[in-house]
Design a protein around this motif. Structure first.
Motif, PDB file in Angstrom:
ATOM      1  N   GLY A  45       0.813  -1.221   0.000  1.00  0.00           N
ATOM      2  CA  GLY A  45       0.000   0.000   0.000  1.00  0.00           C
ATOM      3  C   GLY A  45       0.840   1.260   0.000  1.00  0.00           C
ATOM      4  O   GLY A  45       0.522   2.229  -0.686  1.00  0.00           O
ATOM      5  N   LEU A  46       1.936   1.249   0.753  1.00  0.00           N
ATOM      6  CA  LEU A  46       2.843   2.393   0.765  1.00  0.00           C
ATOM      7  C   LEU A  46       3.459   2.603  -0.608  1.00  0.00           C
ATOM      8  O   LEU A  46       3.523   3.733  -1.117  1.00  0.00           O
ATOM      9  CB  LEU A  46       3.934   2.197   1.812  1.00  0.00           C
ATOM     10  N   SER A  47       3.893   1.515  -1.223  1.00  0.00           N
ATOM     11  CA  SER A  47       4.496   1.619  -2.558  1.00  0.00           C
ATOM     12  C   SER A  47       3.496   2.118  -3.587  1.00  0.00           C
ATOM     13  O   SER A  47       3.818   2.982  -4.410  1.00  0.00           O
ATOM     14  CB  SER A  47       5.031   0.256  -2.988  1.00  0.00           C
ATOM     15  N   LEU A  48       2.288   1.593  -3.543  1.00  0.00           N
ATOM     16  CA  LEU A  48       1.263   2.025  -4.500  1.00  0.00           C
ATOM     17  C   LEU A  48       0.911   3.498  -4.316  1.00  0.00           C
ATOM     18  O   LEU A  48       0.742   4.222  -5.289  1.00  0.00           O
ATOM     19  CB  LEU A  48       0.008   1.163  -4.354  1.00  0.00           C
ATOM     20  N   SER A  49       0.818   3.929  -3.063  1.00  0.00           N
ATOM     21  CA  SER A  49       0.462   5.326  -2.844  1.00  0.00           C
ATOM     22  C   SER A  49       1.592   6.270  -3.240  1.00  0.00           C
ATOM     23  O   SER A  49       1.335   7.376  -3.720  1.00  0.00           O
ATOM     24  CB  SER A  49       0.041   5.556  -1.396  1.00  0.00           C
ATOM     25  N   LEU A  50       2.841   5.851  -3.057  1.00  0.00           N
ATOM     26  CA  LEU A  50       3.948   6.693  -3.505  1.00  0.00           C
ATOM     27  C   LEU A  50       3.985   6.808  -5.025  1.00  0.00           C
ATOM     28  O   LEU A  50       4.328   7.857  -5.569  1.00  0.00           O
ATOM     29  CB  LEU A  50       5.280   6.141  -2.996  1.00  0.00           C
ATOM     30  N   LEU A  51       3.641   5.724  -5.700  1.00  0.00           N
ATOM     31  CA  LEU A  51       3.701   5.725  -7.160  1.00  0.00           C
ATOM     32  C   LEU A  51       2.498   6.388  -7.815  1.00  0.00           C
ATOM     33  O   LEU A  51       2.645   7.123  -8.791  1.00  0.00           O
ATOM     34  CB  LEU A  51       3.822   4.286  -7.678  1.00  0.00           C
ATOM     35  N   PHE A  52       1.301   6.130  -7.295  1.00  0.00           N
ATOM     36  CA  PHE A  52       0.099   6.517  -8.021  1.00  0.00           C
ATOM     37  C   PHE A  52      -0.748   7.598  -7.359  1.00  0.00           C
ATOM     38  O   PHE A  52      -1.671   8.109  -7.993  1.00  0.00           O
ATOM     39  CB  PHE A  52      -0.785   5.280  -8.243  1.00  0.00           C
ATOM     40  N   LEU A  53      -0.479   7.961  -6.148  1.00  0.00           N
ATOM     41  CA  LEU A  53      -1.358   8.912  -5.457  1.00  0.00           C
ATOM     42  C   LEU A  53      -0.693  10.257  -5.197  1.00  0.00           C
ATOM     43  O   LEU A  53      -1.043  10.956  -4.249  1.00  0.00           O
ATOM     44  CB  LEU A  53      -1.849   8.300  -4.138  1.00  0.00           C
ATOM     45  N   ARG A  54       0.217  10.643  -6.044  1.00  0.00           N
ATOM     46  CA  ARG A  54       0.866  11.951  -5.851  1.00  0.00           C
ATOM     47  C   ARG A  54      -0.093  13.103  -6.121  1.00  0.00           C
ATOM     48  O   ARG A  54      -0.119  14.090  -5.398  1.00  0.00           O
ATOM     49  CB  ARG A  54       2.084  12.073  -6.751  1.00  0.00           C
ATOM     50  N   ARG A  55      -0.861  12.993  -7.206  1.00  0.00           N
ATOM     51  CA  ARG A  55      -1.783  14.076  -7.545  1.00  0.00           C
ATOM     52  C   ARG A  55      -2.894  14.237  -6.499  1.00  0.00           C
ATOM     53  O   ARG A  55      -3.169  15.366  -6.080  1.00  0.00           O
ATOM     54  CB  ARG A  55      -2.364  13.874  -8.934  1.00  0.00           C
ATOM     55  N   PRO A  56      -3.547  13.137  -6.035  1.00  0.00           N
ATOM     56  CA  PRO A  56      -4.539  13.332  -4.968  1.00  0.00           C
ATOM     57  C   PRO A  56      -3.935  13.895  -3.679  1.00  0.00           C
ATOM     58  O   PRO A  56      -4.584  14.681  -2.990  1.00  0.00           O
ATOM     59  CB  PRO A  56      -5.098  11.923  -4.735  1.00  0.00           C
ATOM     60  N   LEU A  57      -2.699  13.527  -3.361  1.00  0.00           N
ATOM     61  CA  LEU A  57      -2.048  14.095  -2.185  1.00  0.00           C
ATOM     62  C   LEU A  57      -1.802  15.588  -2.375  1.00  0.00           C
ATOM     63  O   LEU A  57      -2.025  16.386  -1.459  1.00  0.00           O
ATOM     64  CB  LEU A  57      -0.735  13.370  -1.896  1.00  0.00           C
ATOM     65  N   ALA A  58      -1.359  15.978  -3.557  1.00  0.00           N
ATOM     66  CA  ALA A  58      -1.121  17.400  -3.830  1.00  0.00           C
ATOM     67  C   ALA A  58      -2.419  18.190  -3.759  1.00  0.00           C
ATOM     68  O   ALA A  58      -2.448  19.311  -3.245  1.00  0.00           O
ATOM     69  CB  ALA A  58      -0.462  17.564  -5.188  1.00  0.00           C
ATOM     70  N   GLU A  59      -3.498  17.621  -4.263  1.00  0.00           N
ATOM     71  CA  GLU A  59      -4.796  18.300  -4.187  1.00  0.00           C
ATOM     72  C   GLU A  59      -5.285  18.415  -2.749  1.00  0.00           C
ATOM     73  O   GLU A  59      -5.879  19.420  -2.369  1.00  0.00           O
ATOM     74  CB  GLU A  59      -5.821  17.554  -5.029  1.00  0.00           C
ATOM     75  N   ALA A  60      -5.031  17.381  -1.955  1.00  0.00           N
ATOM     76  CA  ALA A  60      -5.499  17.394  -0.568  1.00  0.00           C
ATOM     77  C   ALA A  60      -4.715  18.377   0.286  1.00  0.00           C
ATOM     78  O   ALA A  60      -5.243  18.935   1.249  1.00  0.00           O
ATOM     79  CB  ALA A  60      -5.400  15.991   0.029  1.00  0.00           C
ATOM     80  N   THR A  61      -3.451  18.623  -0.051  1.00  0.00           N
ATOM     81  CA  THR A  61      -2.612  19.494   0.781  1.00  0.00           C
ATOM     82  C   THR A  61      -2.355  20.858   0.152  1.00  0.00           C
ATOM     83  O   THR A  61      -1.574  21.634   0.701  1.00  0.00           O
ATOM     84  CB  THR A  61      -1.261  18.823   1.046  1.00  0.00           C
ATOM     85  N   SER A  62      -3.006  21.170  -0.949  1.00  0.00           N
ATOM     86  CA  SER A  62      -2.693  22.414  -1.651  1.00  0.00           C
ATOM     87  C   SER A  62      -3.055  23.666  -0.852  1.00  0.00           C
ATOM     88  O   SER A  62      -2.366  24.667  -0.928  1.00  0.00           O
ATOM     89  CB  SER A  62      -3.387  22.438  -3.010  1.00  0.00           C
ATOM     90  N   GLY A  63      -4.095  23.640  -0.070  1.00  0.00           N
ATOM     91  CA  GLY A  63      -4.518  24.840   0.628  1.00  0.00           C
ATOM     92  C   GLY A  63      -4.063  24.930   2.065  1.00  0.00           C
ATOM     93  O   GLY A  63      -4.481  25.839   2.790  1.00  0.00           O
ATOM     94  N   LEU A  64      -3.210  24.042   2.516  1.00  0.00           N
ATOM     95  CA  LEU A  64      -2.806  24.046   3.924  1.00  0.00           C
ATOM     96  C   LEU A  64      -2.040  25.296   4.349  1.00  0.00           C
ATOM     97  O   LEU A  64      -2.312  25.828   5.426  1.00  0.00           O
ATOM     98  CB  LEU A  64      -2.014  22.784   4.250  1.00  0.00           C
TER      99      LEU A  64
END
Length: 94
Positions: A45-64
């Motif tokens: 799960g960690l590997s998959l999220s590092l590879l494929f979930l960069r854009r959702p992470l950027a969207e989730a943290t963009s306004g912090l």
């Protein structure tokens, strides 16, 4: 920060763990050693999220940063340090 991107990211991270864990629990050997299946699923799960979930992470943290400034009224760290040194009368920081 909007709630929707954070919820989407959280659900995707959970799926990245639960799907491999569920597939491994189908194996009779890993069903007996469920803790080993959980460790493997966490690593997958960690590997998959590092590879494929960069854009959702950027969207989730963009306004912090903006949200932090709005909530606390804090300025940039460099501005805060300059203000503190000016208040002390310390000109060596410049």
């Amino acid at each position: 920060m909007k709630a929707r991107p954070a919820i989407v990211y959280s659900v995707l991270r959970l799926l990245a763990f639960l799907v491999p864990f569920g597939l491994m629990m189908l194996s009779p050997v890993l069903r007996e050693y469920y803790w080993l299946a959980a460790i493997f699923a966490a690593l997958i799960g960690l590997s998959l999220s590092l590879l494929f979930l960069r854009r959702p992470l950027a969207e989730a943290t963009s306004g912090l940063p903006e949200q932090r400034v709005r909530r606390t009224g804090a300025r940039d760290d460099a501005d805060a340090e300059d203000a503190a040194s000016d208040a002390l009368g310390d000109d060596t920081a410049r």
